[in-house]
Design a protein around this motif. Structure first.
Motif, PDB file in Angstrom:
ATOM      1  N   SER A   1     -13.337  43.511  49.118  1.00  0.00           N
ATOM      2  CA  SER A   1     -13.940  44.843  49.196  1.00  0.00           C
ATOM      3  C   SER A   1     -15.226  44.748  50.002  1.00  0.00           C
ATOM      4  O   SER A   1     -16.012  43.819  49.813  1.00  0.00           O
ATOM      5  N   PRO A   2     -15.488  45.694  50.904  1.00  0.00           N
ATOM      6  CA  PRO A   2     -16.711  45.620  51.723  1.00  0.00           C
ATOM      7  C   PRO A   2     -17.956  46.110  50.995  1.00  0.00           C
ATOM      8  O   PRO A   2     -19.058  46.051  51.556  1.00  0.00           O
ATOM      9  N   TYR A   3     -17.788  46.586  49.747  1.00  0.00           N
ATOM     10  CA  TYR A   3     -18.900  47.249  49.063  1.00  0.00           C
ATOM     11  C   TYR A   3     -19.581  46.331  48.060  1.00  0.00           C
ATOM     12  O   TYR A   3     -19.036  45.306  47.648  1.00  0.00           O
ATOM     13  N   LYS A   4     -20.783  46.762  47.647  1.00  0.00           N
ATOM     14  CA  LYS A   4     -21.540  46.050  46.631  1.00  0.00           C
ATOM     15  C   LYS A   4     -22.030  47.055  45.581  1.00  0.00           C
ATOM     16  O   LYS A   4     -22.090  48.256  45.841  1.00  0.00           O
ATOM     17  N   GLY A   5     -22.432  46.527  44.421  1.00  0.00           N
ATOM     18  CA  GLY A   5     -23.031  47.367  43.386  1.00  0.00           C
ATOM     19  C   GLY A   5     -22.090  48.448  42.892  1.00  0.00           C
ATOM     20  O   GLY A   5     -20.897  48.222  42.649  1.00  0.00           O
ATOM     21  N   TRP A   6     -22.654  49.663  42.738  1.00  0.00           N
ATOM     22  CA  TRP A   6     -21.873  50.786  42.214  1.00  0.00           C
ATOM     23  C   TRP A   6     -20.699  51.112  43.114  1.00  0.00           C
ATOM     24  O   TRP A   6     -19.640  51.508  42.632  1.00  0.00           O
ATOM     25  N   ALA A   7     -20.881  50.943  44.423  1.00  0.00           N
ATOM     26  CA  ALA A   7     -19.788  51.248  45.357  1.00  0.00           C
ATOM     27  C   ALA A   7     -18.607  50.315  45.129  1.00  0.00           C
ATOM     28  O   ALA A   7     -17.440  50.718  45.238  1.00  0.00           O
ATOM     29  N   ARG A   8     -18.902  49.061  44.786  1.00  0.00           N
ATOM     30  CA  ARG A   8     -17.812  48.122  44.518  1.00  0.00           C
ATOM     31  C   ARG A   8     -17.091  48.481  43.222  1.00  0.00           C
ATOM     32  O   ARG A   8     -15.859  48.416  43.150  1.00  0.00           O
ATOM     33  N   TRP A   9     -17.866  48.836  42.192  1.00  0.00           N
ATOM     34  CA  TRP A   9     -17.237  49.299  40.944  1.00  0.00           C
ATOM     35  C   TRP A   9     -16.307  50.484  41.246  1.00  0.00           C
ATOM     36  O   TRP A   9     -15.210  50.579  40.706  1.00  0.00           O
ATOM     37  N   HIS A  10     -16.799  51.381  42.082  1.00  0.00           N
ATOM     38  CA  HIS A  10     -16.015  52.577  42.407  1.00  0.00           C
ATOM     39  C   HIS A  10     -14.742  52.200  43.169  1.00  0.00           C
ATOM     40  O   HIS A  10     -13.658  52.738  42.886  1.00  0.00           O
ATOM     41  N   HIS A  11     -14.868  51.276  44.123  1.00  0.00           N
ATOM     42  CA  HIS A  11     -13.721  50.876  44.936  1.00  0.00           C
ATOM     43  C   HIS A  11     -12.661  50.170  44.087  1.00  0.00           C
ATOM     44  O   HIS A  11     -11.480  50.556  44.085  1.00  0.00           O
ATOM     45  N   VAL A  12     -13.092  49.150  43.341  1.00  0.00           N
ATOM     46  CA  VAL A  12     -12.126  48.399  42.527  1.00  0.00           C
ATOM     47  C   VAL A  12     -11.568  49.276  41.407  1.00  0.00           C
ATOM     48  O   VAL A  12     -10.363  49.249  41.114  1.00  0.00           O
ATOM     49  N   GLY A  13     -12.448  50.068  40.768  1.00  0.00           N
ATOM     50  CA  GLY A  13     -11.972  50.978  39.720  1.00  0.00           C
ATOM     51  C   GLY A  13     -10.962  51.974  40.247  1.00  0.00           C
ATOM     52  O   GLY A  13      -9.977  52.297  39.569  1.00  0.00           O
ATOM     53  N   GLY A  14     -11.184  52.444  41.472  1.00  0.00           N
ATOM     54  CA  GLY A  14     -10.231  53.383  42.063  1.00  0.00           C
ATOM     55  C   GLY A  14      -8.886  52.760  42.329  1.00  0.00           C
ATOM     56  O   GLY A  14      -7.842  53.393  42.137  1.00  0.00           O
ATOM     57  N   LEU A  15      -8.881  51.488  42.772  1.00  0.00           N
ATOM     58  CA  LEU A  15      -7.616  50.810  43.013  1.00  0.00           C
ATOM     59  C   LEU A  15      -6.858  50.567  41.708  1.00  0.00           C
ATOM     60  O   LEU A  15      -5.630  50.631  41.675  1.00  0.00           O
ATOM     61  N   LEU A  16      -7.610  50.272  40.620  1.00  0.00           N
ATOM     62  CA  LEU A  16      -6.963  49.982  39.337  1.00  0.00           C
ATOM     63  C   LEU A  16      -6.533  51.250  38.605  1.00  0.00           C
ATOM     64  O   LEU A  16      -5.463  51.287  37.993  1.00  0.00           O
ATOM     65  N   PHE A  17      -7.389  52.275  38.648  1.00  0.00           N
ATOM     66  CA  PHE A  17      -7.146  53.455  37.806  1.00  0.00           C
ATOM     67  C   PHE A  17      -6.982  54.740  38.607  1.00  0.00           C
ATOM     68  O   PHE A  17      -6.835  55.805  38.018  1.00  0.00           O
ATOM     69  N   GLY A  18      -7.019  54.634  39.947  1.00  0.00           N
ATOM     70  CA  GLY A  18      -6.960  55.843  40.758  1.00  0.00           C
ATOM     71  C   GLY A  18      -5.691  56.650  40.575  1.00  0.00           C
ATOM     72  O   GLY A  18      -5.729  57.877  40.464  1.00  0.00           O
ATOM     73  N   ALA A  19      -4.546  55.958  40.523  1.00  0.00           N
ATOM     74  CA  ALA A  19      -3.269  56.675  40.374  1.00  0.00           C
ATOM     75  C   ALA A  19      -3.229  57.450  39.061  1.00  0.00           C
ATOM     76  O   ALA A  19      -2.774  58.602  39.015  1.00  0.00           O
ATOM     77  N   LEU A  20      -3.727  56.819  37.990  1.00  0.00           N
ATOM     78  CA  LEU A  20      -3.741  57.503  36.696  1.00  0.00           C
ATOM     79  C   LEU A  20      -4.743  58.637  36.682  1.00  0.00           C
ATOM     80  O   LEU A  20      -4.514  59.685  36.070  1.00  0.00           O
TER      81      LEU A  20
END
Length: 483
Positions: free
Chosen positions: A241-260
């Motif tokens: 992921s190219p992001y850090k901090g809150w942006a990384r949480w958002h990116h990874v969280g979106g990949l894991l829970f975005g569909a739901l």
């Protein structure tokens, strides 16, 4: 094109992520505390047993002073009196004194207090006021009873009672615990703060278009999230992921829970029946099932006789209801635990369940039936929910009859063998709603529902994932606006 995807996702997220965070928090509360309501079991538990002594004027006399063609007739106890209660298809409700045969006037302060005293004879109480609508009475089911008198009980639960302004019945109770949790539960989840401040006429559209914007935002986010993830080789930092901090949480969280998250927001949109997607153009007319209007001629046995027949079977009725099924009269008795018995006007027998053939014959008057099935177990379209859930207070007993009709909407009816009641219509649009709302939004799936706490764990983990996703979006949106 990529830039526009990012921009649309960013600015839609700034607008909607706050609402998404609120929806996830309030949704977790709603798993265990529902919007206040008086369930049928609570209603019956606070009624005294009906007494034949000094009761009652005949049903014909009561009908003579009521408005014609009631949709429902009951005998119950209100404020210590036996009353005939009449409900109408127009949404009107009225009461007739079962002792004097006089029509009951609109509820006064003193009568509201007497009704509250029947609900709880031991609790000190305070009359508060009469309201058309407030935080805990946003429900169309209460429209026939407005204005509503509010009485505060000084019991251990801090119960607030709502008394019908038309019949004097207690029609809603809300404990202090329910009211407190609902401030961050259903009241918040359904954006009820927007009601009562001059936006009532716009409330439905506000919820629909906010949900639609959030659905588009989440879908765009899923696309952007996949585009920004390095599947083959990581970025120079070693991360995919190219992001850090809150942006990384958002990116990874979106990949894991975005569909739901997408399915939850979209199904929440579907719950509002946007643009009447789930309203049938030709709803099935079920009036023929009754076999005629409710009238006294179909019920030759008097109230004392009916109560005596029930008592002979060891059944103590707290409420009676007169019902026509295929033109034949029946009196349904209910006791304090919600159990029922049916008294046939044809032969005077008290039945625990109605014969299947009686309901089938009455259903045939509606239209050509494709199939009649007796369900002995719950399935995808007929199942029970926990009492605090939105429709969990509705009785879903087994066995039940499912009748499928060959009408344009391919309607199914569920008929209660214990009372003869039509429990609900399921036509093609409503069956679509079952998939797009109930399944996707609250995971009404029997393998999960019947294996609690598996269902609880599933809902909470997914909700927490969605909360991380939305809160991180709120933080990033706030930082962007500050710049």
């Amino acid at each position: 094109m990529k830039r526009y995807l990012y921009l649309w996702h960013r600015w839609l997220g700034i607008v909607t992520c706050v609402f998404m965070a609120l929806w996830f928090v309030s949704g977790m509360v709603m798993l265990y505390v529902g919007y206040p309501k008086l369930t049928p079991r609570e209603h019956l538990a606070h009624l005294p047993a009906l007494s034949a002594q000094g009761c009652c004027v005949s049903l014909g006399e009561a009908l003579a002073v009521a408005d014609p063609q009631p949709a429902r007739i009951r005998l119950s106890s209100v404020a210590g009196q036996a009353l005939y209660l009449f409900d109408y298809a127009s949404g009107k409700a009225l009461a007739v004194d079962a002792t004097s045969g006089q029509r009951i006037a609109p509820t006064t302060r003193e009568r509201a207090l007497a009704s509250a005293g029947q609900y709880d004879p031991h609790a000190p109480m305070t009359y508060r006021d009469a309201v058309q609508e407030d935080l805990w009475s946003h429900s169309r089911a209460l429209d026939a009873h407005r204005p509503l008198h509010r009485v505060q009980l000084s019991d251990t639960d801090g119960t607030l009672l709502y008394i019908s302004g038309q019949t004097g019945e207690v029609v809603r109770d809300a404990s202090a615990s329910e009211r407190g949790w609902n401030l961050i539960g259903a009241w918040l989840h359904w954006l009820y703060p927007l009601r009562g401040i001059g936006l009532d006429g716009l409330w439905s559209n506000l919820v629909i278009y906010l949900s639609l914007a959030a659905s588009v935002m989440a879908l765009l986010g899923a696309v952007v999230g996949v585009m920004r993830w390095r599947f083959s080789r990581p970025y120079r930092s070693g991360s995919r992921s190219p992001y850090k901090g809150w942006a990384r949480w958002h990116h990874v969280g979106g990949l894991l829970f975005g569909a739901l998250a997408i399915t939850w927001i979209f199904s929440g949109l579907m719950s509002m029946n946007p643009w009447r997607l789930f309203s049938s153009a030709q709803p099935l007319d079920t009036s023929a099932y009754q076999g005629g209007p409710l009238n006294a001629a179909a019920f030759p046995l008097s109230v004392p006789q009916a109560l005596a027949r029930f008592a002979d079977q060891g059944f103590t009725a707290r409420e009676l209801e007169w019902r026509l099924i295929g033109g034949a009269g029946y009196v349904v008795g209910q006791d304090g635990a919600g159990r029922t018995r049916v008294l046939s006007m044809h032969d005077g027998q008290v039945l625990q369940r109605l014969p299947r053939a009686v309901l089938e014959q009455a259903a045939q008057a509606i239209g050509p039936a494709m199939q009649v099935q007796q369900l002995e177990a719950y399935d995808f379209y007929y199942y029970a929910r926990a009492e605090q859930s939105m429709l969990g207070h509705l009785e879903k007993r087994l066995p039940v009859l499912r009748v499928r009709f060959d009408d344009p909407a391919q309607t199914w009816l569920h008929l209660d063998l214990y009372t003869g009641e039509v429990l609900g219509q399921l036509d093609q649009p409503r069956r679509a709603s079952r998939w797009l709302f109930a399944l996707l939004h609250s995971w009404d799936w029997l393998p999960l529902l019947t294996r609690r706490p598996l269902w609880d764990g599933w809902m909470i983990v997914l909700s927490l994932g969605g909360l991380v996703l939305s809160v991180s979006g709120v933080v990033m949106g706030w930082r962007r606006l500050r710049r």
